[in-house]
Write a protein that holds these residues in place. Structure first.
Motif, short mmCIF file in Angstrom:
data_model
loop_
_atom_site.label_atom_id
_atom_site.label_comp_id
_atom_site.label_asym_id
_atom_site.label_seq_id
_atom_site.Cartn_x
_atom_site.Cartn_y
_atom_site.Cartn_z
N TYR A 136 8.47 -0.07 -14.56
CA TYR A 136 8.26 1.31 -14.03
C TYR A 136 7.43 0.99 -12.88
N SER A 137 8.07 1.51 -11.82
CA SER A 137 7.29 1.10 -10.42
C SER A 137 7.52 2.19 -9.41
N VAL A 138 6.80 1.94 -8.20
CA VAL A 138 6.84 3.02 -7.18
C VAL A 138 7.60 2.29 -6.01
N ASN A 139 8.36 3.03 -4.96
CA ASN A 139 8.78 2.61 -3.98
C ASN A 139 7.75 2.76 -2.85
N MET A 140 7.24 1.54 -2.32
CA MET A 140 6.13 1.76 -0.99
C MET A 140 6.82 1.38 0.13
N GLN A 141 6.86 2.26 1.17
CA GLN A 141 7.42 2.14 2.41
C GLN A 141 6.36 1.49 3.24
N VAL A 142 6.71 0.43 3.77
CA VAL A 142 5.81 -0.22 4.62
C VAL A 142 6.17 -0.27 6.24
N VAL A 143 5.55 0.01 6.95
CA VAL A 143 6.00 -0.08 8.60
C VAL A 143 5.08 -1.30 9.24
N ILE A 144 5.31 -2.21 9.77
CA ILE A 144 4.78 -3.38 10.33
C ILE A 144 5.05 -3.40 11.99
N ASP A 145 4.14 -4.26 12.55
CA ASP A 145 4.43 -4.46 13.87
C ASP A 145 5.18 -5.82 13.93
N ALA A 146 6.26 -5.85 14.66
CA ALA A 146 7.11 -7.31 14.61
C ALA A 146 6.28 -8.18 15.53
N ASN A 147 5.24 -7.78 16.54
CA ASN A 147 4.68 -8.98 16.99
C ASN A 147 3.62 -9.63 16.26
N THR A 148 2.58 -8.48 15.85
CA THR A 148 1.42 -8.89 15.32
C THR A 148 1.27 -9.25 13.71
N TRP A 149 2.55 -8.69 12.99
CA TRP A 149 2.75 -8.94 11.58
C TRP A 149 1.78 -7.94 10.87
N LEU A 150 1.01 -6.97 11.47
CA LEU A 150 0.21 -6.33 11.00
C LEU A 150 0.78 -4.95 10.43
N ALA A 151 0.51 -4.33 9.37
CA ALA A 151 0.99 -3.08 8.87
C ALA A 151 0.35 -2.15 9.62
N VAL A 152 1.25 -0.87 10.07
CA VAL A 152 1.15 0.08 10.92
C VAL A 152 0.86 1.22 10.14
N ALA A 153 1.56 1.47 9.23
CA ALA A 153 1.42 2.72 8.17
C ALA A 153 2.11 2.40 6.66
N VAL A 154 1.62 2.83 5.77
CA VAL A 154 2.12 2.64 4.56
C VAL A 154 2.44 4.22 4.06
N GLY A 155 3.67 4.72 3.58
CA GLY A 155 4.20 5.90 3.23
C GLY A 155 3.69 6.07 1.62
N ARG A 156 3.65 7.59 1.22
CA ARG A 156 3.17 7.85 0.32
C ARG A 156 4.30 7.06 -0.92
#
Length: 256
Positions: A136-156
């Motif tokens: 039983y899991s949730v789907n977490m959508q993650v947006v990262i910066d391709a250059n810095t590899w830092l997470a820009v946003a995490v969806g609900r």
């Protein structure tokens, strides 16, 4: 940061600036600002009653070390010279104060972001679904910066039986990258906002050489988000999601 020699043990603290970037990944100025934010949210102890054995800066450092490494609470407690239960209380008390409110940001046209989803097992059945990982899991959508590899946003978080194309829209992650170019794998077909690899023709013909080369470059760059997921799961960044007492409250904050 102070290191005290206790025979076989070392106790670390936040009073030596040169150690702050090592354990937090932040500059000294950013870390001090984070401590002030936590203090403003009620992290600093006031009034009478039971006192913390560590100052606020050390407690914030303890949480960062715990979340940014794969150390257990028992191991982190040894580093800071406190008991395991004391370290656990620090995490429970201050971790919610580290959650940052989502902030809308417009990116420059030359910014390249990558979006992908990952399944995270969660005990709270009200927000999960039986998924392809047989849990039983949730789907977490993650947006990262391709250059810095830092997470820009995490969806609900959305139920884990939602495919990435649907989760991308339902999680709100599709509103986090205004002005930027966003890459995704072929599972996001139908979302015109993202750049996906070329698909083979329906007649099973071969792709032109230039499209095949672009697909190779696309896969090589997009793989960076998989490395980010590996770090998030190898470290304790997502561990709070699996605790029964965390429940939906943790899912509603960016601490996860």
């Amino acid at each position: 940061m102070k290191i005290v020699d206790l025979g076989v043990e070392q106790v670390i603290g936040a009073d030596r600036d040169e150690w702050v970037p090592v354990f937090t990944g932040l500059s000294v100025r950013q870390f001090r600002r984070l401590v002030r934010v936590v203090a403003g949210r009620g992290g600093e102890q006031t009034g009478t009653g039971w006192r913390w054995s560590l100052p606020l800066a050390d407690r914030v450092l303890l949480i960062v070390v715990y979340y940014r490494t794969n150390l257990t609470l028992r191991q982190v407690a040894l580093l800071f010279g406190v008991s395991k239960s004391a370290a656990h209380r620090v995490v429970d008390h201050l971790a919610p104060l580290l959650a940052l409110a989502p902030a809308a940001r417009r990116h420059s046209p030359d910014t390249v972001l990558i979006v992908d989803g990952t399944l995270v097992p969660v005990h709270d059945r009200t927000v999960t679904a039986s998924s392809k990982n047989y849990r039983y899991s949730v789907n977490m959508q993650v947006v990262i910066d391709a250059n810095t590899w830092l997470a820009v946003a995490v969806g609900r978080p959305v139920p884990g039986n939602h495919n990435d194309c649907t989760a991308f829209r339902d999680s709100g992650a599709n509103t986090a990258f205004r002005g930027a170019h966003v890459m995704a794998y072929g599972g996001y077909r139908g979302n015109r906002q993202v750049i996906m690899p070329y698909r083979r023709p329906r007649d099973s013909g071969e792709l032109p050489a230039w499209q095949d080369q672009l697909n190779t470059v696309h896969k090589r760059v997009r793989a960076r988000v998989e490395h980010v997921f590996a770090r998030m799961k190898w470290w304790n960044t997502l561990i709070e999601l699996e605790r029964p007492e965390a429940g939906q409250g943790c899912l509603g904050t960016s601490r996860c």
